[in-house]
Motif scaffolding. Structure first.
Motif, PDB file in Angstrom:
ATOM      1  N   ASP A 104       2.610   1.084  -6.242  1.00 11.32           N
ATOM      2  CA  ASP A 104       2.258  -0.218  -4.681  1.00 11.32           C
ATOM      3  C   ASP A 104       2.936  -0.728  -5.731  1.00 11.32           C
ATOM      4  OD1 ASP A 104       2.143   2.039  -3.225  1.00 11.32           O
ATOM      5  OD2 ASP A 104       0.089   1.422  -2.029  1.00 11.32           O
ATOM      6  N   GLU A 105       2.101  -0.640  -6.408  1.00 12.46           N
ATOM      7  CA  GLU A 105       2.053  -2.542  -7.972  1.00 12.46           C
ATOM      8  C   GLU A 105       3.898  -2.375  -8.453  1.00 12.46           C
ATOM      9  OE1 GLU A 105       0.489  -4.765  -7.800  1.00 12.46           O
ATOM     10  OE2 GLU A 105      -0.976  -3.996  -6.608  1.00 12.46           O
TER      11      GLU A 105
ATOM     12  N   SER B  56       2.631  -7.734   0.066  1.00  9.56           N
ATOM     13  CA  SER B  56       3.710  -7.902  -0.240  1.00  9.56           C
ATOM     14  C   SER B  56       5.194  -7.090   0.366  1.00  9.56           C
ATOM     15  CB  SER B  56       3.566  -7.937  -1.876  1.00  9.56           C
ATOM     16  OG  SER B  56       3.720  -7.041  -2.761  1.00  9.56           O
ATOM     17  N   THR B  57       6.502  -7.363   0.361  1.00 11.67           N
ATOM     18  CA  THR B  57       7.082  -6.614   0.496  1.00 11.67           C
ATOM     19  C   THR B  57       7.543  -5.659   0.262  1.00 11.67           C
ATOM     20  OG1 THR B  57       7.956  -9.048   0.534  1.00 11.67           O
ATOM     21  CG2 THR B  57       9.704  -6.707   0.848  1.00 11.67           C
ATOM     22  N   GLY B  58       7.142  -5.260  -1.763  1.00 11.65           N
ATOM     23  CA  GLY B  58       7.135  -4.460  -2.697  1.00 11.65           C
ATOM     24  C   GLY B  58       6.631  -3.700  -1.979  1.00 11.65           C
ATOM     25  N   HIS B  59       5.279  -3.504  -1.714  1.00 14.26           N
ATOM     26  CA  HIS B  59       4.420  -2.459  -1.364  1.00 14.26           C
ATOM     27  C   HIS B  59       4.322  -2.173  -0.337  1.00 14.26           C
ATOM     28  CE1 HIS B  59       0.974  -4.889  -3.871  1.00 14.26           C
ATOM     29  NE2 HIS B  59       0.659  -3.409  -4.029  1.00 14.26           N
TER      30      HIS B  59
ATOM     31  N   SER C 234      10.893  -4.906  -7.065  1.00 21.37           N
ATOM     32  CA  SER C 234      11.541  -5.964  -5.906  1.00 21.37           C
ATOM     33  C   SER C 234      11.624  -6.775  -6.161  1.00 21.37           C
ATOM     34  CB  SER C 234      11.373  -4.642  -4.085  1.00 21.37           C
ATOM     35  OG  SER C 234       9.914  -5.508  -3.834  1.00 21.37           O
ATOM     36  N   GLU C 235      11.440  -7.339  -6.271  1.00 21.22           N
ATOM     37  CA  GLU C 235      10.234  -8.420  -6.500  1.00 21.22           C
ATOM     38  C   GLU C 235      11.713  -8.876  -7.595  1.00 21.22           C
ATOM     39  OE1 GLU C 235       6.974 -10.313  -8.212  1.00 21.22           O
ATOM     40  OE2 GLU C 235       7.124 -11.936  -6.887  1.00 21.22           O
TER      41      GLU C 235
ATOM     42  N   LYS D 170       6.401  -3.070  -5.937  1.00 22.92           N
ATOM     43  CA  LYS D 170       6.176  -4.173  -5.500  1.00 22.92           C
ATOM     44  C   LYS D 170       7.330  -5.260  -7.197  1.00 22.92           C
ATOM     45  CE  LYS D 170       3.602  -8.576  -5.381  1.00 22.92           C
ATOM     46  NZ  LYS D 170       1.657  -8.702  -6.492  1.00 22.92           N
TER      47      LYS D 170
END
Ligand SMILES: Nc1ncnc2c1ncn2[C@@H]1O[C@H](COP(=O)(O)OP(=O)(O)OP(=O)(O)O)[C@@H](O)[C@H]1O
Length: 501
Positions: free
Chosen positions: A115-116, A34-37, A122-123, A119
């Protein structure tokens, strides 16, 4: 060393992003992509690698040289006294490697949790309006804290272990000093060494201890950097079956005929659900076809397959009788103008946003061509009325524009590249009736000479097509001109009667 480290980090970031950009769209559907990761990895891991390269390597080399020199001096002037170091060194080494193994374990777990957390952050920042409208600030904060809490609690526990290990290594050093003084005193007493030799060996030993300390600190950073490097190299080495940057593939002259032959497709992350089931469809060059059907029947999937965002499980898609799999990907995409359901604008000026449509073709676009495309999309008057005109910044993802204005900029962006194939996936859905009529009239003109695929729910948009294909459960169940279908008393007829489109 510093220059080399800076170059290394820029290069790692560049190669990682380059490889990310070459991945098929299906790769981005994976939870770990995902983008955030991905953004967290690029931002966090590269500096960790930097922390053990450059100047630090210089310091480590210096420490090793110091260690070698100090050891030689110690053993030359008094090997009996220097032998004390041989007892201390394994203890110091054991404590450093214990700390490093703790770091390694934590780092792997922490980077997964971070990473979580990245994510999530950023979400919610990307969708700030929805988060605020739903009043979800507290729940996002709580979730974010949960991700931070686990590493925090574990690290608090391990801080104690670090403390004990550190205290132990310091203790070993001081015991070594004490033992060296005592033993040195004894050797002077029995006249085996003179005081100046004892002090030489003693200072050499203290240099050894400092060098070992420096190297053990480096070893810990090195352990963190190893985990970070593994993460970055995962991004750099992941293989892609499509590459929009490669020169591979044929670049035939395209007239615009599109053929779907027995195409079967299911999304890689939902393999049990068949989205297209033996789809057969031929669109002649210059023809406008409207694809209609219920929500989720696979209309946008057809568009994604033509753009090669995904590859069919079986069957083939041909453009002018050439399988799109053998065509150069960048070339294929450059002949297609796509306006998607949710138009995406970039954080730059309106002019640059429209020009983005032309960059892939690598031919200079004149201002009058930009204005022509904007006029066709019925957005020129609005842009001209702004104080900075075409140089106006539209904000991140066009936040400073209305939904309809964004759609019209996206239409201008698709038209400026003068595509052979124009795909409008609910491209006018956010426009009011008045604007829709004007944009539709322009699009009716724009589609002359190009193959156009229209996905729409508005009857006025669909009726303007040469042909309508009705899609249901991944199959074309009806196809014909609007007049033919109206008379056929089929699915399309029922849709019109039920006002569902
Ligand atoms: N990236 C994806 N991963 C997994 N399934 C997906 C993905 N994108 C779409 N789908 C599923 O594929 C099916 C077809 O989706 P598609 O977007 O093509 O429908 P559509 O006909 O365009 O719908 P709508 O008119 O509502 O936009 C849906 O069931 C959807 O849930």
């Amino acid at each position: 060393m510093t220059t080399a480290a800076e170059k290394l980090i820029s290069r790692l970031r560049f190669l990682a992003l380059k490889n990310i950009l070459c991945q098929p769209v299906s790769w981005f559907d994976l939870p770990k992509c995902s983008t955030g990761h991905l953004i967290t990895r690029l931002a966090r891991d590269a500096p960790l690698i930097k922390s053990v390269t450059g100047l630090r390597i210089g310091q480590v080399v210096t420490s090793f040289m110091t260690l070698a020199a100090a050891l030689s001096i110690a053993f030359i002037y008094g090997w009996k006294l220097a032998i004390i170091l041989l007892f201390a060194a394994p203890l110091l080494f054991a404590s450093a490697s214990h700390q490093a193994s703790l770091i390694r374990k934590n780092q792997t777990r922490d980077s997964a949790l971070m990473d979580e957390a990245g994510k999530l952050a950023s979400e919610c920042i990307q969708n700030i309006k929805t988060v605020q409208a739903l009043g979800k600030e507290h729940s996002f904060l709580k979730l974010y804290c949960n991700y931070l809490l686990v590493p925090f609690e574990e690290n608090m526990k391990q801080a104690l272990v670090y403390g004990i290990t550190f205290a132990f290594s310091q203790m070993v050093v001081y015991i070594m000093y004490a033992a060296a003084f005592r033993f040195g005193g004894y050797l002077i007493g029995i006249e085996e060494m003179v005081p100046s030799e004892v002090f030489r060996v003693f200072f050499a030993l203290s240099f050894c201890a400092t060098a070992l300390g420096n190297n053990s600190a480096y070893y810990q950073d090195f352990t963190k950097a190893k985990v970070a490097a593994r993460n970055i190299f995962e991004l750099i080495t992941v293989k892609s079956d499509v590459d929009p940057m490669s020169d591979y593939g044929v670049k035939p002259d395209i007239k615009g005929k599109i053929t779907f032959r027995n195409v079967k497709f299911c999304y890689p992350n939902r393999e049990s659900i068949s989205v297209l089931d033996n789809l057969n469809l031929t669109i002649s060059p210059g023809e406008t076809i409207a694809i209609v059907g219920g929500s989720g029947c696979g209309k946008s999937t057809i568009v994604s397959l033509i753009e090669r965002f995904y590859t069919p499980n079986s069957g083939e898609i041909l453009i002018d009788d050439a399988d799109i799999r053998v065509m150069n990907l960048a070339y294929l995409r450059s002949v297609i103008g796509l306006v998607g359901q949710e138009p995406v604008l970039f954080d730059c000026s309106l002019k640059e946003n429209i020009l983005y449509g032309a960059i892939a073709l690598r031919k200079p676009i004149m201002d009058h061509e930009i204005i022509k495309a904007a006029k066709m999309a019925n957005i020129h008057d609005f842009i001209a009325s702004l104080p900075q005109g075409y140089e106006t910044y539209c904000g991140e993802n066009g936040t400073q524009l209305s939904g309809g204005q964004k759609q019209r900029i996206a239409i201008a962006r698709a038209l400026v590249r003068d595509p052979k194939i124009l795909i409008l996936d609910e491209a006018t859905s956010a426009l009011d009736n008045e604007n829709e009529k004007i944009v539709q009239a322009s699009l009716n003109k724009a589609r002359i000479g190009r193959t156009t695929i229209v996905i729409a729910h508005r009857l006025s948009t669909i009726k303007a097509a040469d042909k309508i294909a009705v899609l249901d459960q991944g199959k074309i169940i009806e196809i014909g001109t609007p007049e033919e279908l109206e008379q056929s008393d089929g699915f399309y007829y029922k849709l019109i009667k039920g006002q569902q489109i």
